[in-house]
Design a protein around this motif. Structure first.
Motif, short mmCIF file in Angstrom:
data_model
loop_
_atom_site.label_atom_id
_atom_site.label_comp_id
_atom_site.label_asym_id
_atom_site.label_seq_id
_atom_site.Cartn_x
_atom_site.Cartn_y
_atom_site.Cartn_z
N TYR A 30 0.87 -1.18 0.00
CA TYR A 30 0.00 0.00 0.00
C TYR A 30 0.90 1.22 0.00
CZ TYR A 30 1.08 -0.11 4.97
OH TYR A 30 1.76 -0.15 6.17
N SER A 31 0.30 2.39 -0.25
CA SER A 31 1.04 3.66 -0.28
C SER A 31 2.24 3.59 -1.22
CB SER A 31 1.50 4.06 1.13
OG SER A 31 0.39 4.33 1.93
N ASP A 32 2.05 2.97 -2.34
CA ASP A 32 3.03 2.93 -3.43
C ASP A 32 4.25 2.06 -3.17
OD1 ASP A 32 1.27 4.64 -4.70
OD2 ASP A 32 2.32 6.43 -4.03
N GLY A 71 0.23 -2.34 -10.50
CA GLY A 71 -0.11 -1.25 -9.58
C GLY A 71 -0.78 -1.71 -8.30
N GLU A 73 0.23 -2.29 -5.50
CA GLU A 73 0.75 -1.70 -4.27
C GLU A 73 0.36 -0.23 -4.10
OE1 GLU A 73 3.67 -0.63 -7.43
OE2 GLU A 73 2.31 -2.26 -7.06
N ASN A 74 -0.33 0.34 -5.07
CA ASN A 74 -0.65 1.77 -5.03
C ASN A 74 -1.85 2.07 -4.14
OD1 ASN A 74 1.46 2.34 -6.77
ND2 ASN A 74 0.19 2.07 -8.57
N ASP A 75 -1.89 3.30 -3.65
CA ASP A 75 -2.98 3.82 -2.83
C ASP A 75 -3.27 2.89 -1.65
OD1 ASP A 75 -3.18 6.00 -4.58
OD2 ASP A 75 -4.43 4.83 -5.93
#
Length: 127
Positions: A30-32, A71, A73-75
């Motif tokens: 998470y969080s990029d 993606g 792992e994003n947001d």
């Protein structure tokens, strides 16, 4: 894709030569940023096996994950588990996507607050 399949087949053969029958890979991100959190290589009795192939296992599953859920792992991110049965070559992938959700409530008037405001509103509504 054939390069990935070929790499997986070669890795499978090496792991089976070490007595491995199952590989479990857990990931979270998470969080990029995201990581493989745990790699478990197990024998036929479910006992863990120390394997020199862990870096290659991680690379293989990062590649699979990126191809399936780019993606991830994003947001809010995602997490999941790969379970690879080396005997049958069956690969099960459980992927959980996180998202932010909210419930909206609209309340009109002063009812439900108690005290003078509620009493006044109740008197106004009375016939």
């Amino acid at each position: 894709m054939t390069d990935l399949i070929s790499a997986a087949a070669a890795l499978r053969a090496r792991l089976q030569a070490q007595g491995a029958v199952t590989v479990i890979v857990e990931y979270d991100g998470y969080s990029d940023s995201g990581y493989v959190e745990h790699i478990g290589v197990h024998d036929k009795d479910g006992a863990p096996i120390a394997s020199a192939e862990e870096a290659e296992i991680a690379d293989l599953f990062y590649e699979i994950l990126g191809r399936r859920f780019d993606g991830w792992e994003n947001d809010e991110g995602a997490c999941g588990v790969f379970t690879w049965d080396l005997r049958t070559n069956e690969l099960v992938h459980e992927h959980r996507v996180r998202y932010e959700a909210y419930n909206e409530h609209t309340v009109s008037g002063w009812a439900g607050l108690g005290g003078e405001a509620e009493s006044a509103e109740a008197r106004e509504e009375a016939p």
